[in-house]
Motif scaffolding. Structure first.
Motif, PDB file in Angstrom:
ATOM      1  N   ASP A 374      30.169 -27.761 152.905  1.00  0.00           N
ATOM      2  CA  ASP A 374      29.351 -28.280 151.809  1.00  0.00           C
ATOM      3  C   ASP A 374      28.079 -27.478 151.616  1.00  0.00           C
ATOM      4  N   ALA A 375      27.542 -26.940 152.724  1.00  0.00           N
ATOM      5  CA  ALA A 375      26.301 -26.161 152.635  1.00  0.00           C
ATOM      6  C   ALA A 375      26.511 -24.870 151.861  1.00  0.00           C
ATOM      7  N   LEU A 376      27.748 -24.381 151.822  1.00  0.00           N
ATOM      8  CA  LEU A 376      28.043 -23.123 151.141  1.00  0.00           C
ATOM      9  C   LEU A 376      28.510 -23.315 149.708  1.00  0.00           C
ATOM     10  N   GLY A 377      28.903 -24.543 149.332  1.00  0.00           N
ATOM     11  CA  GLY A 377      29.611 -24.726 148.081  1.00  0.00           C
ATOM     12  C   GLY A 377      28.833 -25.380 146.954  1.00  0.00           C
ATOM     13  N   ASP A 378      29.169 -24.996 145.695  1.00  0.00           N
ATOM     14  CA  ASP A 378      28.667 -25.611 144.474  1.00  0.00           C
ATOM     15  C   ASP A 378      29.857 -26.125 143.676  1.00  0.00           C
ATOM     16  N   LYS A 379      29.800 -27.368 143.249  1.00  0.00           N
ATOM     17  CA  LYS A 379      30.864 -27.924 142.420  1.00  0.00           C
ATOM     18  C   LYS A 379      30.771 -27.345 141.011  1.00  0.00           C
ATOM     19  N   VAL A 380      31.912 -26.924 140.448  1.00  0.00           N
ATOM     20  CA  VAL A 380      31.946 -26.362 139.097  1.00  0.00           C
ATOM     21  C   VAL A 380      33.176 -26.899 138.366  1.00  0.00           C
ATOM     22  N   ASP A 381      33.150 -26.803 137.030  1.00  0.00           N
ATOM     23  CA  ASP A 381      34.328 -27.166 136.251  1.00  0.00           C
ATOM     24  C   ASP A 381      34.380 -26.305 135.004  1.00  0.00           C
ATOM     25  N   GLY A 382      35.536 -26.311 134.361  1.00  0.00           N
ATOM     26  CA  GLY A 382      35.743 -25.507 133.164  1.00  0.00           C
ATOM     27  C   GLY A 382      37.139 -25.728 132.636  1.00  0.00           C
ATOM     28  N   LYS A 383      37.638 -24.792 131.826  1.00  0.00           N
ATOM     29  CA  LYS A 383      38.988 -24.901 131.286  1.00  0.00           C
ATOM     30  C   LYS A 383      40.025 -24.924 132.407  1.00  0.00           C
ATOM     31  N   PHE A 384      39.691 -24.307 133.522  1.00  0.00           N
ATOM     32  CA  PHE A 384      40.632 -24.242 134.647  1.00  0.00           C
ATOM     33  C   PHE A 384      40.764 -25.577 135.367  1.00  0.00           C
ATOM     34  N   GLY A 385      39.826 -26.483 135.150  1.00  0.00           N
ATOM     35  CA  GLY A 385      39.792 -27.746 135.869  1.00  0.00           C
ATOM     36  C   GLY A 385      38.485 -27.870 136.635  1.00  0.00           C
ATOM     37  N   SER A 386      38.571 -28.205 137.898  1.00  0.00           N
ATOM     38  CA  SER A 386      37.370 -28.318 138.723  1.00  0.00           C
ATOM     39  C   SER A 386      37.602 -27.628 140.062  1.00  0.00           C
ATOM     40  N   GLY A 387      36.503 -27.342 140.740  1.00  0.00           N
ATOM     41  CA  GLY A 387      36.615 -26.658 142.025  1.00  0.00           C
ATOM     42  C   GLY A 387      35.257 -26.483 142.666  1.00  0.00           C
ATOM     43  N   THR A 388      35.200 -25.642 143.685  1.00  0.00           N
ATOM     44  CA  THR A 388      33.973 -25.394 144.431  1.00  0.00           C
ATOM     45  C   THR A 388      33.777 -23.895 144.594  1.00  0.00           C
ATOM     46  N   ASN A 396      31.482 -13.956 146.629  1.00  0.00           N
ATOM     47  CA  ASN A 396      31.624 -15.360 146.272  1.00  0.00           C
ATOM     48  C   ASN A 396      33.093 -15.698 146.037  1.00  0.00           C
ATOM     49  N   ALA A 397      33.434 -16.956 146.251  1.00  0.00           N
ATOM     50  CA  ALA A 397      34.818 -17.398 146.057  1.00  0.00           C
ATOM     51  C   ALA A 397      34.843 -18.758 145.384  1.00  0.00           C
ATOM     52  N   LEU A 398      35.690 -18.890 144.374  1.00  0.00           N
ATOM     53  CA  LEU A 398      35.925 -20.172 143.708  1.00  0.00           C
ATOM     54  C   LEU A 398      37.274 -20.706 144.171  1.00  0.00           C
ATOM     55  N   MET A 399      37.261 -21.910 144.759  1.00  0.00           N
ATOM     56  CA  MET A 399      38.491 -22.575 145.168  1.00  0.00           C
ATOM     57  C   MET A 399      38.677 -23.778 144.252  1.00  0.00           C
ATOM     58  N   THR A 400      39.737 -23.748 143.448  1.00  0.00           N
ATOM     59  CA  THR A 400      39.967 -24.840 142.514  1.00  0.00           C
ATOM     60  C   THR A 400      40.651 -26.006 143.220  1.00  0.00           C
ATOM     61  N   ASP A 401      40.528 -27.179 142.623  1.00  0.00           N
ATOM     62  CA  ASP A 401      41.103 -28.358 143.251  1.00  0.00           C
ATOM     63  C   ASP A 401      42.627 -28.376 143.198  1.00  0.00           C
ATOM     64  N   ASP A 402      43.230 -27.467 142.395  1.00  0.00           N
ATOM     65  CA  ASP A 402      44.690 -27.384 142.380  1.00  0.00           C
ATOM     66  C   ASP A 402      45.215 -26.238 143.242  1.00  0.00           C
ATOM     67  N   GLY A 403      44.335 -25.679 144.118  1.00  0.00           N
ATOM     68  CA  GLY A 403      44.816 -24.732 145.119  1.00  0.00           C
ATOM     69  C   GLY A 403      44.746 -23.266 144.757  1.00  0.00           C
ATOM     70  N   THR A 411      29.060 -12.933 140.372  1.00  0.00           N
ATOM     71  CA  THR A 411      28.275 -14.159 140.328  1.00  0.00           C
ATOM     72  C   THR A 411      29.160 -15.379 140.124  1.00  0.00           C
ATOM     73  N   LYS A 412      28.560 -16.555 140.310  1.00  0.00           N
ATOM     74  CA  LYS A 412      29.291 -17.812 140.090  1.00  0.00           C
ATOM     75  C   LYS A 412      29.803 -17.892 138.660  1.00  0.00           C
ATOM     76  N   ASP A 413      28.966 -17.530 137.686  1.00  0.00           N
ATOM     77  CA  ASP A 413      29.377 -17.593 136.281  1.00  0.00           C
ATOM     78  C   ASP A 413      30.561 -16.666 136.009  1.00  0.00           C
ATOM     79  N   ALA A 414      30.558 -15.483 136.646  1.00  0.00           N
ATOM     80  CA  ALA A 414      31.658 -14.541 136.459  1.00  0.00           C
ATOM     81  C   ALA A 414      32.956 -15.087 137.044  1.00  0.00           C
ATOM     82  N   LEU A 415      32.881 -15.810 138.166  1.00  0.00           N
ATOM     83  CA  LEU A 415      34.073 -16.419 138.747  1.00  0.00           C
ATOM     84  C   LEU A 415      34.643 -17.498 137.829  1.00  0.00           C
ATOM     85  N   VAL A 416      33.750 -18.342 137.293  1.00  0.00           N
ATOM     86  CA  VAL A 416      34.194 -19.406 136.386  1.00  0.00           C
ATOM     87  C   VAL A 416      34.824 -18.792 135.134  1.00  0.00           C
ATOM     88  N   LYS A 417      34.211 -17.720 134.618  1.00  0.00           N
ATOM     89  CA  LYS A 417      34.744 -17.036 133.431  1.00  0.00           C
ATOM     90  C   LYS A 417      36.139 -16.476 133.717  1.00  0.00           C
TER      91      LYS A 417
END
Length: 423
Positions: A374-388, A396-403, A411-417
């Motif tokens: 939790d100390a490393l993660g930020d919750k995010v969402d978008g067209k892909f769904g949601s993740g951390t 940086n790494a984005l792990m979505t809730d669907d695996g 950057t975080k914004d570039a991962l979400v994009k």
């Protein structure tokens, strides 16, 4: 300070004024920092290296300096390297205590009665990913290397001598022994002239190790210039500066101090685009390019030392517990087919693990592990769904809730994009 010619390496004629074919080939050695490998490759060094002024050196262009690095055939050296990490993550050395038990199986790198060894290299080298460290290094061609991590009251050494590999932890008086893989020297990473690197394979610990990751190819996404000179570890050096042209990279700039005589990188500094002190800064404080004494690479376990054979550790499942995939081939072996999104400094690798995301997985984690994640993660969402998004100052790494997993030096914004675009 002697002025030096600057050049924008684009891979074509243009800002360089027309780079000859030979220099374009040499320019292949300049690229974005490889994200995947660091694994252990993310290490930052102490910027405060001894400097006695800027030497007056002949002018050199960026293309010529890249050629000089590519042509360097240094195979013999010894010296001291200062290394510090500031990735914005908790100290991984601290995982050697109670938290380590959360992530590692019983008897893993911490040692234990069931076959684990405190001298097992993979786990110990992860310590270099945080904090400040002093290393002693020595190399005599592709068959002989030694790396020692110095502590206040102890020393950890990794020695490769011909067909033998030894690791020794003086604090626990434990040793780890393995046979060098057949053809290791022939099959290991090569320099521009086909010669092996002057450090053990998979152990990025010296400036040249890091520079080889950053100096592989140049293209339209990269600006490369020569920015003056420096005095590093008593040697005259040119300063090569590499900057991304793309927005969205976590890399602000890379500076490589290159020995003016040998072409060997003496210092490697990576500044993150977020600002602040260096995330990676690896440099020699002492260096000698003469042949090290043969005894440097000799090792016999001290009397009473516990010796763990690699075959025993593998049979017990210890070695594999700490291994992470280094490239796309490794990921395929794990059943994960990588998809590369984008190019250059904003490249993102997408994986579909077929598993659950971090939200579901963390429910079954012990409290210590959950707090760490939790100390490393930020919750995010978008067209892909949601993740951390799990963040460092570099990778940086984005792990979505669907695996699905998206990872890159972006950057975080570039991962979400990227995740939205891949949906």
């Amino acid at each position: 300070m002697a002025p030096n010619d600057s050049a924008q390496i684009t891979g074509e004629t243009g800002e360089t004024g027309g780079v000859p074919a030979g220099r374009r080939r040499a320019a292949r050695y300049v690229v974005p920092v490889a994200v995947a490998g660091i694994t252990a490759a993310t290490i930052g060094l102490v910027p405060a290296l001894a400097s006695t002024g800027d030497p007056d050196l002949p002018k050199i262009s960026a293309a010529e300096l890249i050629e000089k690095i590519a042509a360097s055939d240094t195979e013999q050296l010894s010296g001291t390297v200062k290394i510090t990490t500031d990735l914005g993550i908790p100290s991984l050395g601290g995982l050697g205590g109670s938290a380590a038990g959360t992530f590692a199986p019983k008897g893993g790198a911490q040692g234990g009665e069931d076959g684990g060894s405190a001298a097992e290299p993979t786990g110990r080298l992860m310590e270099l990913a945080s904090g400040e460290h002093t290393l002693r290094v020595a190399a005599d061609g592709p068959d002989k290397q030694r790396l020692s991590i110095l502590d206040n009251a102890a020393e950890y050494s990794l020695i490769h001598n011909g067909g033998e590999v030894w690791a020794y932890d003086s604090a626990s008086n434990e040793a780890y022994h393995a046979k060098a893989p057949a053809g290791a020297a022939k099959g290991s990473e090569k320099g521009a002239k086909g010669k092996d690197r002057t450090a053990p394979k998979d152990l990025p610990a010296t400036p040249q190790d890091f520079a080889q990751e950053a100096l592989k190819a140049a293209g339209d996404t990269t600006s490369v210039t020569v920015d003056g000179t420096a005095r590093i570890a008593g040697r005259d050096a040119y300063q090569l500066v590499i900057k991304p042209k793309q927005k969205g990279s976590t890399v602000g700039s890379i500076k490589v101090a290159v020995d003016s005589k040998t072409g060997t990188p003496l210092k490697f500094t990576l500044l993150p685009s977020s600002g602040g002190k260096a995330a990676i800064d690896v440099g020699f404080t002492k260096v000698d390019f003469s042949k090290p004494a043969a005894s440097t690479f000799d090792f016999t376990p001290p009397k009473g030392a516990k010796v763990t054979e690699a075959d025993e550790s593998k049979a017990a499942g210890k070695d594999q517990a700490h291994k992470a995939p280094k490239d796309a081939k490794d990921l395929k072996g794990l059943g994960a087919e990588p998809n590369v999104i984008g190019e250059g400094w904003t490249t993102v690798v997408q994986l579909d693990t077929g598993g659950v995301g971090p939200a579901a997985a963390s429910k079954d984690m012990p409290a210590q592990a959950r707090e760490f994640m939790d100390a490393l993660g930020d919750k995010v969402d978008g067209k892909f769904g949601s993740g951390t998004v799990f963040k460092t100052r570099l990778v940086n790494a984005l792990m979505t809730d669907d695996g699905k997993v998206y990872v890159g030096a972006v950057t975080k914004d570039a991962l979400v994009k990227a995740a939205n675009a891949a949906k």
